[in-house]
Design a protein around this motif. Structure first.
Motif, PDB file in Angstrom:
ATOM      1  N   MET A  79       5.157  -0.623   1.459  1.00 60.32           N
ATOM      2  CA  MET A  79       6.263  -0.080   0.703  1.00 60.32           C
ATOM      3  C   MET A  79       5.990   1.410   1.116  1.00 60.32           C
ATOM      4  O   MET A  79       5.389   1.969   0.401  1.00 60.32           O
ATOM      5  N   PHE A  97       9.690   8.000   7.590  1.00 62.88           N
ATOM      6  CA  PHE A  97       9.192   8.051   8.713  1.00 62.88           C
ATOM      7  C   PHE A  97       7.716   8.799   9.480  1.00 62.88           C
ATOM      8  O   PHE A  97       6.326   7.880  10.250  1.00 62.88           O
ATOM      9  N   PHE A 102       3.397   6.953   5.381  1.00 57.84           N
ATOM     10  CA  PHE A 102       3.502   5.954   6.798  1.00 57.84           C
ATOM     11  C   PHE A 102       2.698   5.981   7.621  1.00 57.84           C
ATOM     12  O   PHE A 102       2.707   4.374   8.134  1.00 57.84           O
ATOM     13  N   ALA A 105       0.282   3.276   6.226  1.00 56.40           N
ATOM     14  CA  ALA A 105       0.497   1.985   6.491  1.00 56.40           C
ATOM     15  C   ALA A 105       0.453   1.726   7.479  1.00 56.40           C
ATOM     16  O   ALA A 105      -0.011   0.746   8.169  1.00 56.40           O
ATOM     17  N   TYR A 106       1.013   2.768   8.997  1.00 59.86           N
ATOM     18  CA  TYR A 106       0.944   1.988  10.585  1.00 59.86           C
ATOM     19  C   TYR A 106      -0.623   2.060  10.962  1.00 59.86           C
ATOM     20  O   TYR A 106      -1.065   0.460  11.767  1.00 59.86           O
ATOM     21  N   PRO A 155       7.302  -4.883   9.492  1.00 59.56           N
ATOM     22  CA  PRO A 155       8.291  -3.702  10.063  1.00 59.56           C
ATOM     23  C   PRO A 155       9.990  -3.843   9.499  1.00 59.56           C
ATOM     24  O   PRO A 155      10.544  -2.386   9.340  1.00 59.56           O
ATOM     25  N   SER A 158      10.549  -4.858   5.558  1.00 54.59           N
ATOM     26  CA  SER A 158      10.082  -3.942   4.203  1.00 54.59           C
ATOM     27  C   SER A 158      10.850  -2.847   4.456  1.00 54.59           C
ATOM     28  O   SER A 158      11.009  -1.551   4.616  1.00 54.59           O
ATOM     29  N   TRP A 159       9.685  -2.209   6.120  1.00 57.32           N
ATOM     30  CA  TRP A 159       9.791  -0.759   6.284  1.00 57.32           C
ATOM     31  C   TRP A 159      11.190  -0.128   6.845  1.00 57.32           C
ATOM     32  O   TRP A 159      11.451   0.773   5.918  1.00 57.32           O
ATOM     33  N   GLY A 162      13.014   1.026   3.409  1.00 55.18           N
ATOM     34  CA  GLY A 162      12.683   2.414   2.688  1.00 55.18           C
ATOM     35  C   GLY A 162      13.347   2.858   2.108  1.00 55.18           C
ATOM     36  O   GLY A 162      12.985   3.474   0.701  1.00 55.18           O
TER      37      GLY A 162
END
Length: 459
Positions: A79, A97, A102, A105-106, A155, A158-159, A162
């Protein structure tokens, strides 16, 4: 004008109609300017004042005590929400994003995807190259493939939510400052700080324990394969820990608000203060609803994975016992079943307790007020408080898909039992068919042997 036929309604319907009538009557009085300085003008919430960001940061005890879990989610890329720097006019918690969180995370997601795909491809290839593809082996492979599904849906589950998660965090931040202004005391979360830190380590510890147990108990489970599952189970454990922490925080906030409510009811003409407490309670109820909305996709996926994995693992264990008797392999499958059901129980049970503390306990306290011993404005405000509880039930709902409570446990168990019975009937049918085939083959062999013996004796 004829009177309405009240005898056509049951007691609950009459109570609902009466509450609704009184609510509309009070709103009409406010709109027509009939308040005359009475506290009834506080029935509608006043316009919120703009909060200072430094005060929000200073009194955000919930963020400071649960920060470790937020950082763990950032490191895992689960998250990627961020806390705005001190003094910034942005909301205290944001989701973008293009943020650093992020981007990290990516990156970590791509690395984990490579590992998961490699292990999944190896397991699939090994199964396809196996000459004897029994139904039980298919089920066994499906169990461990299903546990990989949450990674690929991260993705979307969860994402994608966000912004809703950031909204939930900001609601907590604003609520604590508003609570301080109304009650004069901050919300205290006892033992929440060490508990959050402990759950961060427990989440990964349980993940490692579960996968190492499968490596030791499953004969064809390689040690290399465990690395595809550690972060997935840690993510599931982390979300379970997050749910537990939030429910505990709701219970602490509700208890503190109830204590202040009791003191206020004992004071002289507490109508004005009761109005402010009602507003605080409505905010608390809305936060509980926002919790389910913010994590609806993730916990919806959570329940589906638990439901599916538990059925398949239970069937696989019983199927192996019917074929070969109890072995370490079946014990490993039962470990998975126990793990999944424990997660489901914690989530549903904590939601049940939080809803009772915020909703039922307040109703019981307000219903126990002796309305004949208080002034008319206080009596009206108590009625409005009860109507607010009825109109804003503190339920945790997954964005309309399901309510999280104890009923969800029994519903899942009943569905699991139904599907398990169907699968076991299919298994018994296969066993009977195999036994029949063996018997027929044995009879053919006997007939052939008798014919051969007869031919040899004739010769």
């Amino acid at each position: 004008m004829e009177k309405p036929f009240h005898f056509a309604y049951n007691p609950n319907q009459r109570q609902f109609i009466e509450d609704d009538r009184r609510y509309k009557e009070k709103v009409s009085q406010m709109n027509n300017g009939e308040c005359n300085g009475s506290p009834t003008h506080f029935f509608v919430r006043p316009k919120e004042v703009e909060n200072d960001v430094d005060l929000l940061d200073e009194h955000d005890s919930f963020y400071h005590t649960t920060k470790s879990l937020l950082v763990l989610f950032q490191i895992m890329g689960v998250m990627p929400i961020m806390r705005s720097p001190p003094g910034s006019k942005l909301p205290r918690t944001t989701f973008q994003f293009c943020s650093k969180a992020f981007m990290w995370a990516y990156t970590i997601y791509i690395i984990e995807t490579v590992v998961v795909c490699y292990i999944a491809q190896e397991r699939i290839t090994k199964f396809l190259n196996t000459a004897d593809k029994k139904f039980d082996e298919i089920i066994y492979n499906i169990i461990f493939m299903s546990i990989l599904v949450p990674h690929f849906l991260l993705p979307v589950a969860s994402w994608r939510n966000g912004s809703e998660v950031a909204k939930f965090k900001n609601m907590w931040t604003n609520y604590q400052l508003q609570y301080l202004r109304v009650t004069g005391t901050p919300i205290v979360f006892p033992n929440l700080y060490p508990l959050t830190w402990a759950l961060c380590f427990v989440s990964w510890g349980v993940s490692i324990f579960i996968m190492l147990s499968q490596y030791l108990l499953q004969p064809d489970f390689k040690f290399l394969h465990t690395f595809a599952y550690y972060h997935i189970l840690a993510m599931l454990n982390g979300f379970c820990s997050l749910w537990f922490i939030n429910c505990t925080a709701f219970g602490a906030a509700s208890k503190a608000l109830a204590e202040n409510l009791n003191k206020t009811l004992e004071s002289y003409k507490p109508a004005h203060k009761l109005t402010e407490y009602r507003h605080l309670w409505v905010d608390l109820s809305h936060m509980m609803q926002q919790l389910g909305r913010a994590y609806s996709n993730m916990y919806g996926l959570y329940c589906l994975v638990i439901f599916f994995t538990t059925i398949i693992a239970t069937f696989g264990a019983f199927s192996e016992i019917l074929d070969h008797g109890a072995t370490f392999k079946e014990f490993g499958l039962f470990v998975i079943v126990f793990y999944c059901m424990t997660l489901l129980f914690i989530i549903c049970n904590e939601a049940h307790h939080a809803s009772n503390k915020v909703g039922l306990d307040f109703q019981v306290r307000l219903l126990s007020v002796n309305l004949t011993a208080v002034d008319k404005d206080t009596e009206k405000e108590v009625d409005m408080f009860l109507i607010a509880i009825d109109k804003n039930p503190p339920t945790m709902n997954l964005d309309g898909y399901a309510n999280i409570n104890r009923e969800l446990i029994t519903t899942n168990i009943s569905f699991m039992a139904t599907y398990l019975v169907v699968l076991l009937q299919f298994k018994l049918t296969l066993l009977r068919q195999n036994a029949k085939n063996v018997l027929m083959q044995s009879m053919r062999n006997r007939v052939m042997n008798s014919e051969v013996n007869a031919t040899m004796s004739t010769e």
